[in-house]
Design an enzyme around this catalytic site. Sequence first.
Site, PDB file in Angstrom:
ATOM      1  N   ASP A   1     -55.210-136.381 -89.451  1.00 40.05           N
ATOM      2  CA  ASP A   1     -55.894-136.425 -88.159  1.00 40.05           C
ATOM      3  C   ASP A   1     -55.352-135.359 -87.211  1.00 40.05           C
ATOM      4  O   ASP A   1     -56.122-134.655 -86.535  1.00 40.05           O
ATOM      5  CB  ASP A   1     -55.727-137.818 -87.540  1.00 40.05           C
TER       6      ASP A   1
ATOM      7  N   ASP B   1     -60.535-144.690 -87.482  1.00 45.47           N
ATOM      8  CA  ASP B   1     -59.492-145.096 -86.554  1.00 45.47           C
ATOM      9  C   ASP B   1     -59.507-146.601 -86.288  1.00 45.47           C
ATOM     10  O   ASP B   1     -58.600-147.130 -85.650  1.00 45.47           O
ATOM     11  CB  ASP B   1     -59.648-144.348 -85.222  1.00 45.47           C
TER      12      ASP B   1
END
Length: 340
Positions: free
Chosen positions: A165, A211
């Site tokens: 990420d 997420d």
Amino acid sequence: VLCFPPQNSSEMPETITSRDAARFPIVASCTLLGLYLFFKIFSQEYINLLLSMYFFVLGILALSHTISPMMNRFFPANFPNKQYQLLFTQGSGESKEEIVNYEFDTKDLVCLALSSVVGVWYLLRKHWIANNLFGLAFSLNGVELLHLNNVSTGCILLGGLFIYDVFWVFGTNVMVTVAKSFEAPIKLVFPQDLLEKGLEADNFAMLGLGDIVIPGIFIALLLRFDISLKKNTHTYFYTSFVAYIFGLGLTIFIMHIFKHAQPALLYLVPACIGFPLLVALAKGEVTEMFSYESSAEILPHTPRLTHFPTVSGSPASLADSMQQKLSCPRRRRQQSPSAM
């Protein structure tokens, strides 16, 4: 993370091994880069049209599966609920192989019809509420169907995606470009101009479903660990849940301060791993935490009934009979075949 809903509630989830966890960031990176190149090479309009139809079908199935337990409370007791089975096979005789074997009932058809209304709304308007309904359904199905077997595997998965990420958000513009170009419910959107434009808001902040799902399956693992301790407390579950909220709030705060997209896992991973680990250190249960091997069978599940037994007699006699069976299981096994 996108998954078809299970055919029935008794199916076991897909277990993620440590090898799967280590490869996950590499596979995700290849997929993300592939989507980025697709949007650069081909027309964005046609790609999103194809993806809209794909997610239209997936979204209806996922949302129907998600709302089914809640909708069951609204059906009257005398609702004519019939059982159905969709069976699709290949071959014949001994070589016959099942390709699709889906069991459902009338209540499932009602949920499917309601989900289809949301699907048509999403397909025609791409409204942010319909997008979020599908996104939440995908997230809940992902947490339900993906299963971590131990804390070490969870740390490997979260650690790898932490690097993934951070690299793709801060190191390149790939993540942001794909997220803004991809017109599909792979993210939750939050209107920043809701007070000004109401439901027609068009300025959004985004949160990717990964997420939600990835920390979610780790939090679910800690819930099973809580249950395995048999202390009638959910300390690690509540700690990790609060840690997730804290990490998400910190992400939003940093994003508004620096006016730049933030990799949510940069804040979620340390919070979701660090907070429960601190609790384990304080309670002296670090060894138990990392030696724990999760079993999908530790949580109760409710298999769907495909038929209902026929019983006769008064309620009192049925209760007495059931009590005798529960209190004398061994004596029942010793009965001769003729007595049965």
